[in-house]
Scaffold this motif. Structure first.
Motif, PDB file in Angstrom:
ATOM      1  N   TRP A   1      -3.031  -4.165   1.892  1.00 15.01           N
ATOM      2  CA  TRP A   1      -1.835  -3.851   1.084  1.00 15.01           C
ATOM      3  C   TRP A   1      -1.658  -4.929  -0.006  1.00 15.01           C
ATOM      4  O   TRP A   1      -1.377  -4.610  -1.157  1.00 15.01           O
ATOM      5  CB  TRP A   1      -0.625  -3.771   2.022  1.00 15.01           C
ATOM      6  CG  TRP A   1       0.686  -3.564   1.342  1.00 15.01           C
ATOM      7  CD1 TRP A   1       1.238  -2.373   0.936  1.00 15.01           C
ATOM      8  CD2 TRP A   1       1.618  -4.588   0.991  1.00 15.01           C
ATOM      9  NE1 TRP A   1       2.457  -2.603   0.352  1.00 15.01           N
ATOM     10  CE2 TRP A   1       2.719  -3.952   0.373  1.00 15.01           C
ATOM     11  CE3 TRP A   1       1.640  -5.976   1.133  1.00 15.01           C
ATOM     12  CZ2 TRP A   1       3.822  -4.665  -0.106  1.00 15.01           C
ATOM     13  CZ3 TRP A   1       2.731  -6.680   0.669  1.00 15.01           C
ATOM     14  CH2 TRP A   1       3.801  -6.028   0.059  1.00 15.01           C
ATOM     15  N   LEU A   2      -1.862  -6.188   0.376  1.00 16.47           N
ATOM     16  CA  LEU A   2      -1.767  -7.261  -0.616  1.00 16.47           C
ATOM     17  C   LEU A   2      -2.833  -7.072  -1.703  1.00 16.47           C
ATOM     18  O   LEU A   2      -2.531  -7.118  -2.901  1.00 16.47           O
ATOM     19  CB  LEU A   2      -1.975  -8.634   0.043  1.00 16.47           C
ATOM     20  CG  LEU A   2      -0.807  -9.204   0.849  1.00 16.47           C
ATOM     21  CD1 LEU A   2      -1.242 -10.455   1.610  1.00 16.47           C
ATOM     22  CD2 LEU A   2       0.378  -9.538  -0.047  1.00 16.47           C
TER      23      LEU A   2
ATOM     24  N   HIS B   1       9.069 -13.199   8.984  1.00 15.86           N
ATOM     25  CA  HIS B   1       8.390 -12.384  10.013  1.00 15.86           C
ATOM     26  C   HIS B   1       8.349 -13.054  11.381  1.00 15.86           C
ATOM     27  O   HIS B   1       9.060 -12.641  12.278  1.00 15.86           O
ATOM     28  CB  HIS B   1       7.005 -11.926   9.534  1.00 15.86           C
ATOM     29  CG  HIS B   1       7.074 -11.179   8.245  1.00 15.86           C
ATOM     30  ND1 HIS B   1       7.602  -9.916   8.165  1.00 15.86           N
ATOM     31  CD2 HIS B   1       6.755 -11.533   6.969  1.00 15.86           C
ATOM     32  CE1 HIS B   1       7.580  -9.507   6.902  1.00 15.86           C
ATOM     33  NE2 HIS B   1       7.074 -10.483   6.155  1.00 15.86           N
TER      34      HIS B   1
ATOM     35  N   ILE C   1       4.507  -1.712   7.262  1.00 13.26           N
ATOM     36  CA  ILE C   1       3.121  -2.232   7.145  1.00 13.26           C
ATOM     37  C   ILE C   1       2.441  -2.244   8.513  1.00 13.26           C
ATOM     38  O   ILE C   1       1.287  -2.640   8.626  1.00 13.26           O
ATOM     39  CB  ILE C   1       3.090  -3.641   6.515  1.00 13.26           C
ATOM     40  CG1 ILE C   1       3.995  -3.760   5.290  1.00 13.26           C
ATOM     41  CG2 ILE C   1       1.681  -3.999   6.049  1.00 13.26           C
ATOM     42  CD1 ILE C   1       3.860  -5.088   4.532  1.00 13.26           C
TER      43      ILE C   1
ATOM     44  N   ARG D   1       2.706 -19.112  -0.651  1.00 17.55           N
ATOM     45  CA  ARG D   1       2.821 -17.707  -0.200  1.00 17.55           C
ATOM     46  C   ARG D   1       2.626 -17.611   1.318  1.00 17.55           C
ATOM     47  O   ARG D   1       3.503 -17.144   2.019  1.00 17.55           O
ATOM     48  CB  ARG D   1       1.786 -16.843  -0.904  1.00 17.55           C
ATOM     49  CG  ARG D   1       1.867 -15.425  -0.422  1.00 17.55           C
ATOM     50  CD  ARG D   1       0.984 -14.451  -1.139  1.00 17.55           C
ATOM     51  NE  ARG D   1       1.717 -13.221  -1.274  1.00 17.55           N
ATOM     52  CZ  ARG D   1       2.059 -12.654  -2.414  1.00 17.55           C
ATOM     53  NH1 ARG D   1       1.686 -13.172  -3.551  1.00 17.55           N
ATOM     54  NH2 ARG D   1       2.772 -11.553  -2.432  1.00 17.55           N
ATOM     55  N   PHE D   2       1.447 -18.030   1.795  1.00 18.90           N
ATOM     56  CA  PHE D   2       1.148 -18.193   3.232  1.00 18.90           C
ATOM     57  C   PHE D   2      -0.159 -18.957   3.316  1.00 18.90           C
ATOM     58  O   PHE D   2      -0.891 -19.051   2.322  1.00 18.90           O
ATOM     59  CB  PHE D   2       1.169 -16.888   4.013  1.00 18.90           C
ATOM     60  CG  PHE D   2       0.140 -15.821   3.736  1.00 18.90           C
ATOM     61  CD1 PHE D   2      -0.511 -15.711   2.508  1.00 18.90           C
ATOM     62  CD2 PHE D   2      -0.172 -14.883   4.721  1.00 18.90           C
ATOM     63  CE1 PHE D   2      -1.437 -14.703   2.281  1.00 18.90           C
ATOM     64  CE2 PHE D   2      -1.101 -13.874   4.507  1.00 18.90           C
ATOM     65  CZ  PHE D   2      -1.731 -13.781   3.267  1.00 18.90           C
TER      66      PHE D   2
ATOM     67  N   LEU E   1      -1.353  -5.180   6.168  1.00 22.69           N
ATOM     68  CA  LEU E   1      -1.014  -6.343   5.328  1.00 22.69           C
ATOM     69  C   LEU E   1      -2.087  -6.784   4.331  1.00 22.69           C
ATOM     70  O   LEU E   1      -1.825  -6.811   3.125  1.00 22.69           O
ATOM     71  CB  LEU E   1      -0.599  -7.526   6.228  1.00 22.69           C
ATOM     72  CG  LEU E   1      -0.254  -8.805   5.468  1.00 22.69           C
ATOM     73  CD1 LEU E   1       0.902  -8.594   4.521  1.00 22.69           C
ATOM     74  CD2 LEU E   1       0.075  -9.936   6.456  1.00 22.69           C
TER      75      LEU E   1
ATOM     76  N   GLU F   1       2.678 -12.649  10.901  1.00 24.00           N
ATOM     77  CA  GLU F   1       3.201 -11.299  10.633  1.00 24.00           C
ATOM     78  C   GLU F   1       2.330 -10.222  11.283  1.00 24.00           C
ATOM     79  O   GLU F   1       2.853  -9.257  11.845  1.00 24.00           O
ATOM     80  CB  GLU F   1       3.270 -11.107   9.109  1.00 24.00           C
ATOM     81  CG  GLU F   1       3.783  -9.772   8.640  1.00 24.00           C
ATOM     82  CD  GLU F   1       3.878  -9.702   7.118  1.00 24.00           C
ATOM     83  OE1 GLU F   1       3.494 -10.693   6.444  1.00 24.00           O
ATOM     84  OE2 GLU F   1       4.313  -8.664   6.606  1.00 24.00           O
TER      85      GLU F   1
ATOM     86  N   HIS G   1       5.422 -17.337   4.782  1.00 24.32           N
ATOM     87  CA  HIS G   1       5.235 -16.306   5.809  1.00 24.32           C
ATOM     88  C   HIS G   1       4.573 -16.915   7.038  1.00 24.32           C
ATOM     89  O   HIS G   1       3.752 -17.819   6.915  1.00 24.32           O
ATOM     90  CB  HIS G   1       4.339 -15.181   5.274  1.00 24.32           C
ATOM     91  CG  HIS G   1       4.922 -14.429   4.124  1.00 24.32           C
ATOM     92  ND1 HIS G   1       4.831 -14.858   2.823  1.00 24.32           N
ATOM     93  CD2 HIS G   1       5.613 -13.264   4.078  1.00 24.32           C
ATOM     94  CE1 HIS G   1       5.430 -13.992   2.024  1.00 24.32           C
ATOM     95  NE2 HIS G   1       5.923 -13.007   2.763  1.00 24.32           N
TER      96      HIS G   1
ATOM     97  N   HIS H   1      10.573 -10.010  -2.292  1.00 25.39           N
ATOM     98  CA  HIS H   1       9.628 -10.280  -3.382  1.00 25.39           C
ATOM     99  C   HIS H   1      10.068  -9.392  -4.538  1.00 25.39           C
ATOM    100  O   HIS H   1       9.681  -8.214  -4.583  1.00 25.39           O
ATOM    101  CB  HIS H   1       8.204  -9.917  -2.979  1.00 25.39           C
ATOM    102  CG  HIS H   1       7.696 -10.648  -1.771  1.00 25.39           C
ATOM    103  ND1 HIS H   1       6.783 -11.664  -1.854  1.00 25.39           N
ATOM    104  CD2 HIS H   1       7.970 -10.514  -0.449  1.00 25.39           C
ATOM    105  CE1 HIS H   1       6.506 -12.125  -0.638  1.00 25.39           C
ATOM    106  NE2 HIS H   1       7.222 -11.444   0.240  1.00 25.39           N
TER     107      HIS H   1
ATOM    108  N   THR I   1      -0.315  -5.175  -4.087  1.00 26.26           N
ATOM    109  CA  THR I   1       0.573  -6.265  -4.470  1.00 26.26           C
ATOM    110  C   THR I   1      -0.020  -7.154  -5.560  1.00 26.26           C
ATOM    111  O   THR I   1       0.644  -7.426  -6.575  1.00 26.26           O
ATOM    112  CB  THR I   1       0.871  -7.124  -3.220  1.00 26.26           C
ATOM    113  OG1 THR I   1       1.317  -6.244  -2.200  1.00 26.26           O
ATOM    114  CG2 THR I   1       1.931  -8.146  -3.498  1.00 26.26           C
TER     115      THR I   1
HETATM  116  N1  GUN Z   1       2.232 -12.313   3.495  1.00 25.04           N
HETATM  117  C1  GUN Z   1       1.805 -12.937   2.380  1.00 25.04           C
HETATM  118  N2  GUN Z   1       2.283 -12.351   1.266  1.00 25.04           N
HETATM  119  C2  GUN Z   1       3.058 -11.341   1.680  1.00 25.04           C
HETATM  120  C3  GUN Z   1       3.845 -10.371   0.993  1.00 25.04           C
HETATM  121  O1  GUN Z   1       3.931 -10.329  -0.226  1.00 25.04           O
HETATM  122  N3  GUN Z   1       4.506  -9.481   1.779  1.00 25.04           N
HETATM  123  C4  GUN Z   1       4.420  -9.507   3.138  1.00 25.04           C
HETATM  124  N4  GUN Z   1       5.099  -8.607   3.838  1.00 25.04           N
HETATM  125  N5  GUN Z   1       3.693 -10.396   3.787  1.00 25.04           N
HETATM  126  C5  GUN Z   1       3.009 -11.302   3.075  1.00 25.04           C
END
Ligand code: GUN
Ligand code: ZN
Length: 435
Positions: free
Chosen positions: A95-96, A270, A299, A203-204, A92, A234, A231, A78, A100
């Motif tokens: 953190w997002l 992942h 993470i 994104r997911f 995760l 993860e 993704h 990214h 992020t």
């Molecule tokens: N899953 C959805 N977005 C992200 C991202 O930006 N990084 C990671 N590691 N997992 C995600």
């Protein structure tokens, strides 16, 4: 007439996958090797003496004992997270939300996107990475900035507009409609232009409505030569969240599969917590998994099962996942893959680590006919590694009995000081060259 150039050093040329073919047959090591570069491609590969004799007029760059490899291929990054790499203390979802998304908001500004794309690509070139497959942000400008910066450096690159229409803050959401329209316009502008290609990029599944996933499935079906990246499985909390958002889905993979987002050219980052059905479908569909080891430890996600992926002959790439991952370096990433392999009972041989970071990632991105190997006809993206770049590495390498013992200390302990030079498309890259 095309300019010819001879590059001398040790060479490692893979001819087969060292996870499945004995080392002696999978790779050829030339102690005094040479590459003939012509028009951005590798024209010939062989022993120094033979290639020099055959090309007496060609200018020569002699790297001595340094090891010439294909440039590293980072299959999942990214670039917009460059400035928040190494952000402390969150798993995760937090953190997002905490790091992020606020940073990705800034990419509405094209100048910020351009500055970050340039900085990011210069950082990775200094680490010997010549191709990346990147997520951008929801802003089309972030995609234009990235491709323009890659093009300016002559790099082969893959990227896509990250699509999100729910569970993301105001200002970082598109819609099913605009995601389709913007992605299509970007794809038409950039896909197949020079060395660039487009990846459809939800994104997911937590940040896309079923309508958006369906729209992106339709777009991918209209452009099947593009990749599709997202993704998958993860973290355990994320897997549980997906189950609650998609109560009818059989599993996480099904949230993509049911919308046409599974097939050849699908690249899943992942893929740690996979059920048997998901593994079987991923294999059947010939999709790629991308292992992101520094991210998975940083993470706190878990251990990717390389043994099972390899046994299933799944396509597997290797990646930093910058900036969930804690490094821009594919050397550091190989080291982390080795450590995770150890924790999972699968020691990964240095040849296999190097293969993953080059051919494996290229194969995951379906670029292995162009990059990821030293062979005639391949594009001349190269990294030249000093195998004695620090005194700690040098004293260990001095004891080496073979090339694998000589290179493993650099894999485990090396950083950008080990990168003597990076060549992109047959040209020495300005930032990394230290010869
Ligand atoms: N899953 C959805 N977005 C992200 C991202 O930006 N990084 C990671 N590691 N997992 C995600
Ligand atoms: Zn990621």
């Amino acid at each position: 007439m095309l300019q010819r150039h001879l590059i001398l050093g040790q060479t490692l040329a893979f001819t087969a996958d060292p996870f499945h073919v004995p080392l002696g047959e999978a790779v050829r090591h030339e102690r005094r090797g040479a590459l003939l570069i012509e028009g951005g491609r590798i024209a010939a590969l062989g022993a120094t003496d033979a290639l020099r004799a055959a090309n007496p007029e060609a200018p020569v760059t002699d790297y001595g004992d340094a090891l010439i490899l294909p440039g590293f291929v980072d299959a999942h990054v990214h670039y917009p997270q460059t400035a928040i790499i190494a952000s402390w203390g969150k798993r995760l979802i937090d953190w997002l939300n905490g790091y992020t998304f606020p940073e990705e908001m800034r990419f509405a500004d094209p100048a910020y996107a351009a500055e970050t794309a340039a900085r990011y690509l210069d950082l990775v070139l200094a680490e010997g990475t010549t191709t990346v497959c990147s997520y951008c942000t929801i802003h089309p400008e972030s995609v234009d900035a990235f491709f323009a910066a890659a093009e300016a450096r002559g790099m082969r690159a893959v990227a896509g507009k990250t699509c999100m229409d729910r569970n993301a803050p105001e200002g970082l959401r598109d819609t099913a409609h605009s995601a389709y329209d913007d992605s299509k316009a970007l794809l038409e502008r950039w896909h197949g232009r020079g060395r660039l290609s487009y990846a459809v990029t939800p994104r997911f599944s937590p940040t896309s409505t079923p309508e958006q996933l369906e729209a992106l499935g339709a777009l991918w079906a209209e452009h099947p030569d593009c990749l599709m990246q997202t993704h998958l499985s993860e973290q355990t909390d994320e897997v549980a969240w997906v189950a609650s958002l998609f109560p009818d889905a059989r599993d996480y993979l099904d949230t993509y599969e049911r919308f046409g987002l599974l097939g050849p050219g699908a690249v899943f980052g992942h893929a740690i917590y996979l059920k048997d059905r998901e593994r079987a479908r991923l294999k059947e569909a010939d999709a790629a998994l991308v292992h992101c080891p520094t991210s998975n430890t940083f993470i706190g996600s878990g251990l990717f099962d390389m043994g099972r992926a390899v046994a299933a002959r799944q396509r597997v790439g290797l990646a930093t996942d910058t900036g969930g991952g804690s490094s821009f370096s594919m050397l550091r990433t190989m080291a982390a893959a080795y450590e995770i392999g150890q924790l999972s009972g699968t020691p990964i041989h240095p040849a296999q680590l190097l293969w993953l970071a080059t051919s494996g990632s290229a194969r995951a991105l379906r670029l292995d006919d162009r990059i990821g190997r030293l062979a005639p006809g391949m594009e001349a993206d190269l990294v030249v590694l000093d195998l004695a770049s620090t005194s700690a590495i040098a004293q260990r390498a001095a004891r080496a009995d073979d090339i694998w013992q000589a290179v493993f200390p650099t894999i485990m302990m090396g950083d950008d000081r080990a990168v003597r030079a990076t060549w992109v498309n047959g040209r020495l890259s300005g930032r990394a060259g230290r010869s």
